[in-house]
Scaffold this active site. Structure first.
Site, PDB file in Angstrom:
ATOM      1  CE  LYS A   9      33.468 -11.770  -1.523  1.00 11.93           C
ATOM      2  NZ  LYS A   9      32.876 -12.899  -2.312  1.00 11.93           N
ATOM      3  CE1 TYR A  49      37.878 -15.073  -3.537  1.00 18.18           C
ATOM      4  CE2 TYR A  49      38.144 -12.887  -4.469  1.00 18.18           C
ATOM      5  CZ  TYR A  49      37.492 -13.755  -3.612  1.00 18.18           C
ATOM      6  OH  TYR A  49      36.441 -13.303  -2.833  1.00 18.18           O
ATOM      7  CG  ASN A 112      29.306 -14.006  -2.466  1.00 18.33           C
ATOM      8  OD1 ASN A 112      30.133 -13.101  -2.559  1.00 18.33           O
ATOM      9  ND2 ASN A 112      29.644 -15.275  -2.455  1.00 18.33           N
ATOM     10  CD  GLU A 126      41.654 -16.079   2.883  1.00 15.99           C
ATOM     11  OE1 GLU A 126      41.299 -16.840   1.967  1.00 15.99           O
ATOM     12  OE2 GLU A 126      40.884 -15.681   3.781  1.00 15.99           O
TER      13      GLU A 126
END
Ligand code: IDP
Ligand code: MG
Length: 149
Positions: A9, A49, A112, A126
């Protein structure tokens, strides 16, 4: 043999942790089947998401994941989905077991560091979101027989 999608991320890319995070997956024996650096746009973020739409953290989550480039990768190996989830640690770094990525580098749930698919169906969906079939490469490594029976 299972396949899973990983996202390193924006916070992890900005903090210079890409190499360390990839190394943790590599040294477990997982094989890199696909990998690229991309900047996720709002459209892609909302698809990724979609399951969290309507939750209180949805808007900040979309801002977070679209804030800066990410590394997306497909990893495969035996029970890769669970192995990756356990290597990442619990969603909230506070609760993550020391030694996991989220515990070793994270403090807050909204920063995170990594994403990993949570099941076979989400993994397939995904992977298709980020990679074409021809980008997921089916090569053999000389070490494979020393990693899996
Ligand atoms: P996961 O990434 O461990 O699968 P999910 O529950 O699917 O966790 O949530 C997706 C992502 O949304 C988390 O990784 C985290 O970045 C963010 N998130 C989840 N719950 C919260 C929250 O309560 N506050 C802020 N961010 C959250
Ligand atoms: Mg999830």
């Amino acid at each position: 043999m299972e396949r899973t999608l990983i996202i390193i991320k924006p916070d992890a890319v900005q903090r210079g942790l890409v190499g360390d995070i990839i190394a943790r997956f590599e040294r477990r024996g997982l094989r890199i089947a696909a990998m690229k650096l991309i900047h996720i746009d709002e459209e892609l973020a909302s698809q990724h998401y979609a399951v969290h739409k309507g939750k209180p953290f949805y808007a900040p989550l979309i801002r977070y994941i679209t804030s800066s480039p990410v590394v997306v990768m497909v990893l495969d190996g035996s029970r890769a989905i669970e192995v990756v989830r356990r290597t990442m640690g619990s969603t909230n770094p506070v609760e993550a077991t020391p030694g996991t990525i989220r515990a070793d580098y994270g403090l807050e749930i909204g920063r995170n560091l990594v994403h990993g698919s949570d099941g076979p169906e989400t993994a397939a969906a995904e992977i298709a979101l980020y990679f074409s079939e021809s980008e997921v490469l089916p090569y053999k490594r000389a070490i494979d027989d020393w990693i899996a029976e």
